[in-house]
Scaffold this motif. Structure first.
Motif, mmCIF file in Angstrom:
data_model
loop_
_atom_site.group_PDB
_atom_site.id
_atom_site.type_symbol
_atom_site.label_atom_id
_atom_site.label_comp_id
_atom_site.label_asym_id
_atom_site.label_seq_id
_atom_site.Cartn_x
_atom_site.Cartn_y
_atom_site.Cartn_z
ATOM 1 N N CYS A 136 12.520 -48.104 -88.957
ATOM 2 C CA CYS A 136 11.768 -47.375 -88.245
ATOM 3 C C CYS A 136 10.521 -47.152 -88.588
ATOM 4 O O CYS A 136 9.396 -47.370 -87.585
ATOM 5 N N ARG A 137 10.170 -47.293 -89.853
ATOM 6 C CA ARG A 137 8.558 -47.156 -90.434
ATOM 7 C C ARG A 137 7.727 -48.342 -89.904
ATOM 8 O O ARG A 137 6.620 -48.291 -89.636
ATOM 9 N N VAL A 138 8.487 -49.468 -90.074
ATOM 10 C CA VAL A 138 7.623 -50.807 -89.865
ATOM 11 C C VAL A 138 7.504 -50.846 -88.414
ATOM 12 O O VAL A 138 6.370 -51.078 -88.056
ATOM 13 N N SER A 139 8.520 -50.726 -87.661
ATOM 14 C CA SER A 139 8.570 -50.414 -86.125
ATOM 15 C C SER A 139 7.158 -49.551 -85.680
ATOM 16 O O SER A 139 6.454 -49.895 -84.872
ATOM 17 N N SER A 140 7.319 -48.377 -86.329
ATOM 18 C CA SER A 140 6.255 -47.282 -85.841
ATOM 19 C C SER A 140 4.668 -47.686 -86.353
ATOM 20 O O SER A 140 3.838 -47.555 -85.734
ATOM 21 N N SER A 141 4.749 -48.420 -87.637
ATOM 22 C CA SER A 141 3.454 -48.876 -88.324
ATOM 23 C C SER A 141 2.821 -50.083 -87.327
ATOM 24 O O SER A 141 1.652 -49.852 -86.968
ATOM 25 N N ASP A 142 3.839 -50.914 -86.727
ATOM 26 C CA ASP A 142 3.314 -52.025 -85.730
ATOM 27 C C ASP A 142 2.788 -51.259 -84.287
ATOM 28 O O ASP A 142 1.677 -51.844 -83.856
ATOM 29 N N TRP A 143 3.689 -50.314 -83.956
ATOM 30 C CA TRP A 143 3.241 -49.678 -82.679
ATOM 31 C C TRP A 143 1.791 -49.019 -82.873
ATOM 32 O O TRP A 143 0.945 -49.168 -81.932
ATOM 33 N N VAL A 144 1.727 -48.298 -83.736
ATOM 34 C CA VAL A 144 0.281 -47.652 -84.335
ATOM 35 C C VAL A 144 -0.755 -48.767 -84.122
ATOM 36 O O VAL A 144 -1.832 -48.346 -83.656
ATOM 37 N N SER A 145 -0.623 -49.750 -84.960
ATOM 38 C CA SER A 145 -1.595 -50.782 -85.082
ATOM 39 C C SER A 145 -2.140 -51.450 -83.952
ATOM 40 O O SER A 145 -3.370 -51.671 -83.488
ATOM 41 N N ARG A 146 -1.138 -51.517 -82.744
ATOM 42 C CA ARG A 146 -1.332 -52.078 -81.512
ATOM 43 C C ARG A 146 -1.963 -50.950 -80.592
ATOM 44 O O ARG A 146 -2.953 -51.606 -79.632
#
Length: 774
Positions: free
Chosen positions: A534-544
């Motif tokens: 979840c942390r990786v997915s949320s970090s990717d979402w934030v960066s996009r």
């Protein structure tokens, strides 16, 4: 007589190692005869290493630690001998000196050293399944096509290691036959998947640099730079020296040895030594197995894109094992001191960041140890310090480049969290430290738990060494600036934290007062993995969604991960235990969740890489389907191989190509010319070969003349090239720069060029022309 006895005793072990290597080499596509030539060379390196180790530690006879230590010491000794006699008449046989010494010692030794029973003294048949699985598990980080055989061998290893499965499944001839059939089928499927594309193989432009460096170090040593003739190499090149040595004497392709053999050998040694260390500390094969799985899951440990990184963990773990034994025994033998000195040299020469962390952690524990006398401290510490400084001067004696480490404020926190350094000039240090603490929390969370346990119990030497290593790795990441490569210090900390996690959880499970069970450990591990994903997915979402990303938004997923873990731990501890011991339970459960989140990170990275590699097979990109981009197109390989076969081995060559691609030049990292032609270059791959910014005048002139000569030869440029000893010139026809149009020339225009009367075209195809200066 003793020689024959020892060879007979070592034969089953040598056969087991040969079978493991040959099977894995077969899976990767190495030809049959090349396969066994490489295995033969590895066995010649293994024997002297095992003899040295078992002479110092006779109780480790024919054990996993003996094999791992034997390979590490043998590889180190043969490589050092080769480099010492490189420019003498003995250069072709010097790598065999350790083997000859081993044979002579066994021949003239008058008695056999009788070994007593030792808890690490075993090599049973189950390890023939467990260690190949561990190697495959590590390589699965990028070699995704190994998944079918990994699943089958993983099932076999699980049955052997987990008591519940072992008791339920009855081993019969039918089950053995079914398992063997499954391996055959999985092998066939694995080989078919391997041929889908070669995106798994070479995924970094650093690999041609490594191949070029391997040949250069093995032929000319560190005093001659193949990519900038006349200059000295300033790099941790020990792993590349071994790769070049093995390629030469096994008559093997240097590309295969560097990118296939080195990762396989390194993964085996890492698994053998990690297994041995944890087994020695816990006396549990299950804990050792879990520890190996955790260590080999970390992609920054087993990354095949960095041969020096994965190679450097071999001497590092052996260094840790010896340090632990000496500190536990409170005595340093002279032979152990020499061995530590050897490993210090190899550590610094393989990966300086790994060497600094391990040596500094050992020095800290030794300095503050009250059980070691001052005489031992004043003997060992100066020895390691002198060896370390000598090694640094030997490997980094040339001019310092832009990525050379120096004291300062690193940028690892910003690079890992946001993909770029922080912009806050005034608050840069504070923001960088906060980011680094958030990123490192899965490792730092162990510190309060270790301190709490230290107040109640005597802390073991192993815990002190591991904790010190984690602390030093984070400190070095923060205080050393290495142009982004300071993150390698942090990667060492993640490796040590994996072993520390296994030891502390194993200890907590045995302490009934804490209230931790196997079921709760498994449950919170799964929770941590989910939180990590979840942390990786949320970090990717934030960066996009946020471009450019801000610090506060980028830090939010990391903060939520930590808060969630602590909250879940408090709720669980409140239901299980309500007295003062709940604090220990809260800490250990938080530790398990946060560390397991790194497992989720790595599993996500593996999945994304495999998905991307499979996707490439469905595209029409010739560069990813028919050949690997970084290994060169067929026409370029053809031209460079022609140059290698039709020019003097001492010829100096220049090229007009420095960019990685016409659409993106990037830092000058193109090394394919020297990697394939095996010829000294006037200058190429400036970012690594020299790496000084701003460019010194001599380097800038070499680059300018080379680019101009590719566009059109002039008398002045031809005279300069010949004054530098250049006899051949490689023109990459797709990278001819037009100074008139300020753009790349078209391929048709470049193909119609002539460089007469200053150079004659001796070979040409649609992509490259080889010129011989007149």
């Amino acid at each position: 007589m003793l020689l024959i006895q020892e060879l007979r005793r070592k034969f089953p072990l040598a056969l087991a190692i040969t079978l493991i290597f040959s099977y894995l080499f077969f899976l990767t596509g190495i030809s049959f005869f090349e396969n066994y030539r490489i295995c033969f060379v590895l066995l010649f390196q293994l024997l002297p290493g095992i003899l040295i180790w078992e002479t110092i530690y006779p109780n480790d006879l024919n054990s996993p630690v003996s094999v791992g230590a034997g390979l590490t010491i043998g590889i180190s000794c043969t490589t050092i001998c080769q480099q010492l006699f490189l420019h003498s008449v003995l250069s072709s046989i010097s790598w065999l000196f350790p083997f000859v010494v081993a044979v002579l010692v066994l021949t003239f030794q008058k008695r056999v050293v009788k070994s007593t029973s030792h808890r690490n003294n075993y090599w049973d048949k189950s390890l023939m399944i467990i260690f190949p699985f561990l190697i495959i598990w590590g390589l699965l980080d990028q070699w995704w096509w190994l998944l079918p055989i990994g699943i089958v061998m993983g099932g076999g290893a699980a049955v052997m290691q987990f008591p519940g499965l072992n008791n339920r499944i009855k081993v019969t001839n039918l089950s053995r036959a079914s398992f063997a059939t499954s391996i055959v089928i999985a092998t066939f499927v694995t080989v078919q998947l391997r041929n889908v594309n070669h995106s798994w193989w070479i995924i970094s432009n650093d690999t041609p640099f490594g191949e070029s460096l391997s040949f250069s170090i093995n032929k000319w040593g560190s005093t001659s730079n193949i990519s900038a003739v006349g200059q000295r190499i300033s790099y941790h090149w020990f792993a590349y020296a071994w790769s070049g040595l093995t390629s030469e004497f096994a008559f093997a392709h240097s590309w295969s040895v560097l990118t296939i053999v080195l990762p396989i050998v390194s993964c085996l040694v890492i698994s053998l030594l990690t297994w041995s260390l944890i087994f020695e500390l816990t006396n549990s094969s299950l804990s050792a197995f879990i520890g190996c799985v955790l260590v080999l899951l970390i992609r920054n440990v087993v990354s095949v894109t960095s041969p020096s990184q994965i190679f450097g963990f071999m001497p590092a773990i052996l260094f840790l094992i010896i340090c632990h034994r000496c500190l536990t025994r409170r005595i340093f033998l002279f032979s152990e001191a020499l061995l530590l000195s050897l490993l210090t040299f190899v550590l610094v020469g393989s990966k300086v960041s790994t060497g600094v962390v391990f040596i500094s952690a050992f020095a800290l524990v030794l300095i503050f140890s009250t059980s070691i006398n001052m005489r031992s401290k004043f003997s060992i510490l100066p020895l390691l310090a002198i060896t370390g400084l000598f090694a640094y001067r030997s490997f980094f004696g040339g001019p310092k480049g832009n990525i050379s480490p120096r004291f300062g404020h690193g940028n690892a926190g910003g690079l890992i969290m946001m993909g770029r350094p922080f912009d806050w000039i005034r608050l840069h240090i504070i923001v960088e430290w906060v980011a680094l603490l958030l990123i490192s929390m899965p490792f730092l969370i162990w510190v309060p738990y270790v301190l709490l346990q230290t107040r109640r119990h005597k802390t073991s030497v192993a815990i002190k060494l591991l904790s010190s290593s984690v602390f030093v790795s984070i400190l070095c990441t923060a205080l050393i600036d290495a142009a982004g490569t300071e993150a390698y210090f942090l990667y060492v900390g993640s490796f040590m934290a994996s072993i520390l996690c296994v030891l502390l959880v194993s200890s907590a499970l045995q302490d009934r007062r804490i209230g931790l069970t196997w079921r709760s450990t498994l449950f919170f591990s799964l929770v941590g993995i989910v939180l990590g994903v979840c942390r990786v997915s949320s970090s990717d979402w934030v960066s996009r969604r946020n471009s450019p990303p801000s610090f506060f938004i980028s830090a939010l997923p990391y903060s939520l991960l930590i808060v969630s873990s602590l909250l879940i731990s408090v709720i669980f501890a409140g239901f299980v235990n309500k007295n003062w011991r709940s604090f220990s339970l809260i800490l250990i459960v938080s530790c398990i969740q946060l560390f397991s989140s790194t497992i989720g990170n790595n599993l996500t990275a593996r999945y994304e890489f495999a998905k991307g590699a499979i996707y490439n097979s469905e595209t029409v990109s010739v560069e990813h389907v028919e050949y690997n981009y970084f290994s060169g197109s067929p026409h370029r390989v053809e031209a460079l191989e022609w140059l290698r076969d039709n020019s003097s081995s001492d010829a100096i060559v220049a090229t007009n190509r420095f960019c990685l691609a016409t659409t993106y030049c990037g830092p000058h990292k193109w090394f394919l010319a020297s990697a394939i032609s095996h010829r000294q270059m006037l200058i190429e791959g400036y970012y690594y070969s020299v790496g000084q910014y701003p460019e010194p005048p001599w380097a800038q002139k070499r680059i300018d003349v080379s680019e101009r000569f590719g566009e059109g030869a002039t008398l002045a440029d031809a005279t300069y090239l010949k004054s530098q000893g250049v006899s051949y010139f490689i023109v990459d026809l797709e990278f001819v720069w037009s100074y008139k149009n300020e753009n790349w020339e078209t391929l048709e225009s470049a193909q119609s060029k002539s460089w007469e009367p200053y150079a004659t075209t001796v070979f040409e195809n649609s992509e490259m022309a080889i010129l011989k200066l007149n």
